[in-house]
Design an enzyme around this catalytic site. Sequence first.
Site, PDB file in Angstrom:
ATOM      1  N   LEU A  32       6.921   2.933   9.501  1.00 49.87           N
ATOM      2  CA  LEU A  32       6.434   2.309   8.267  1.00 49.87           C
ATOM      3  C   LEU A  32       7.591   1.997   7.329  1.00 49.87           C
ATOM      4  O   LEU A  32       7.460   1.217   6.393  1.00 49.87           O
ATOM      5  CB  LEU A  32       5.451   3.249   7.568  1.00 49.87           C
ATOM      6  N   PHE A  37      14.392  10.560   2.815  1.00 49.39           N
ATOM      7  CA  PHE A  37      14.338  11.706   3.719  1.00 49.39           C
ATOM      8  C   PHE A  37      14.478  11.327   5.177  1.00 49.39           C
ATOM      9  O   PHE A  37      14.538  12.189   6.015  1.00 49.39           O
ATOM     10  CB  PHE A  37      12.974  12.395   3.579  1.00 49.39           C
ATOM     11  N   GLY A  38      14.414  10.036   5.464  1.00 48.80           N
ATOM     12  CA  GLY A  38      14.419   9.687   6.874  1.00 48.80           C
ATOM     13  C   GLY A  38      13.219   8.810   7.175  1.00 48.80           C
ATOM     14  O   GLY A  38      12.626   8.212   6.286  1.00 48.80           O
ATOM     15  N   VAL A  39      12.845   8.759   8.449  1.00 48.28           N
ATOM     16  CA  VAL A  39      11.858   7.794   8.911  1.00 48.28           C
ATOM     17  C   VAL A  39      10.429   8.246   8.594  1.00 48.28           C
ATOM     18  O   VAL A  39      10.132   9.443   8.593  1.00 48.28           O
ATOM     19  CB  VAL A  39      12.021   7.603  10.446  1.00 48.28           C
ATOM     20  N   ASP A 147       8.821  12.165 -10.449  1.00 49.48           N
ATOM     21  CA  ASP A 147       9.373  10.855 -10.045  1.00 49.48           C
ATOM     22  C   ASP A 147       8.260   9.815  -9.948  1.00 49.48           C
ATOM     23  O   ASP A 147       8.137   9.098  -8.960  1.00 49.48           O
ATOM     24  CB  ASP A 147      10.148  10.950  -8.719  1.00 49.48           C
ATOM     25  N   ARG A 151       7.113   2.572  -7.045  1.00 47.60           N
ATOM     26  CA  ARG A 151       7.574   2.767  -5.659  1.00 47.60           C
ATOM     27  C   ARG A 151       6.981   4.018  -5.031  1.00 47.60           C
ATOM     28  O   ARG A 151       6.917   4.137  -3.809  1.00 47.60           O
ATOM     29  CB  ARG A 151       9.111   2.834  -5.631  1.00 47.60           C
ATOM     30  N   ASN A 152       6.536   4.956  -5.857  1.00 43.89           N
ATOM     31  CA  ASN A 152       5.979   6.218  -5.355  1.00 43.89           C
ATOM     32  C   ASN A 152       4.462   6.278  -5.494  1.00 43.89           C
ATOM     33  O   ASN A 152       3.875   7.351  -5.466  1.00 43.89           O
ATOM     34  CB  ASN A 152       6.628   7.408  -6.073  1.00 43.89           C
ATOM     35  N   ASP A 165       3.765  11.742  -3.237  1.00 41.79           N
ATOM     36  CA  ASP A 165       5.009  12.519  -3.335  1.00 41.79           C
ATOM     37  C   ASP A 165       5.160  13.293  -4.636  1.00 41.79           C
ATOM     38  O   ASP A 165       6.277  13.510  -5.098  1.00 41.79           O
ATOM     39  CB  ASP A 165       6.209  11.581  -3.117  1.00 41.79           C
TER      40      ASP A 165
END
Length: 285
Positions: A32, A37-39, A147, A151-152, A165
């Site tokens: 996605l 943090f990574g994928v 945060d 975007r979150n 998140d």
Amino acid sequence: TSPCDRPVPATAGLSHDKWEIDPAELMLLEELGSGQFGVVRRGKWRGSIDTAVKMMKEGTMSEDDFIEEAKVMTKLQHQNLVQLYGVCSKHRPIYIVTEYMRHGSLLNYLRRHENTLGGNVGLLLDMCIQVCKGMAYLERHNYIHRDLAARNCLVGSENVVKVADFGLARYVLDDQYTSSGGTKFPIKWAPPEVLNYTRFSSKSDVWAYGVLMWEVFTCGKMPYGRLKNTEVVERVQRGIILEKPKNCFKEVYEVMRQCWSQFPDDRPSFRNLKEQLSVVSQGLL
Ligand SMILES: CN1CCN(C(=O)c2ccc(Nc3nc(-c4cccc(NC(=O)c5ccc(C(C)(C)C)cc5)c4)cn4ccnc34)cc2)CC1
């Protein structure tokens, strides 16, 4: 809500820790995207439940502290919060498994649909109200996001918007992100007390919420344009705030302005914002 009426499929019986998900029950599908943090991949849990699976790159977060916190996070349940289903923590990298939101981040959604959303003030206001409801739930549970930004937040079917998140920022190890002087710190969403003392509270989330409202009503513009972080800090500390977006009713901008009061105590609570926004929504539409 008591744990017994949790809408998420109970993982009881799978393992003694109900927040622990058995990776054998997860089928990983397309990617996605990738974040701090990574994928992140779409997944199917127990063959039918759509999930998003964050595969945490080693060394990017304090994992044990997060796994401890996950027990609390799975209990936070609201229709405007992205539900944490659980974690796979018996292997590395650990997986964070949440409900799936098919239209991706609110920021990208606003930018992709600017032409249709731009004129639909009712829809933009409804998106803001949904985020406010999720945040009012966190506020009621004394849970700080740290945060909050477009975007979150994530978009699902029928323009459902949910906050994602929440609280995760506490476990990021990258001090470029965690320290207010760092290059990745979300300066443009931070109030004076966070810029000066890193003092987070539900009232600092309210400031960020005002910036999120501005993002929504500009269909995803970058706050303060291309100003450097140092220039934004200087303006915020001098009390200079974001200008009213073009097609934004002054009543809506008035709500944003309250979120940007210099002193935390002068800002409304999310509970109060919810009331103000529903009055504005009824008045305007
Ligand atoms: C038609 N369009 C095609 C393109 N498109 C997509 O590809 C797309 C579709 C669905 C998506 N859904 C989700 N995407 C994500 C996702 C994807 C990439 C990155 C991330 N985010 C992160 O990795 C991340 C988020 C926050 C943080 C902090 C700093 C706050 C701790 C750190 C890392 C999330 C999480 N989700 C949780 C629930 N649903 C999703 C994401 C993207 C959207 C639809």
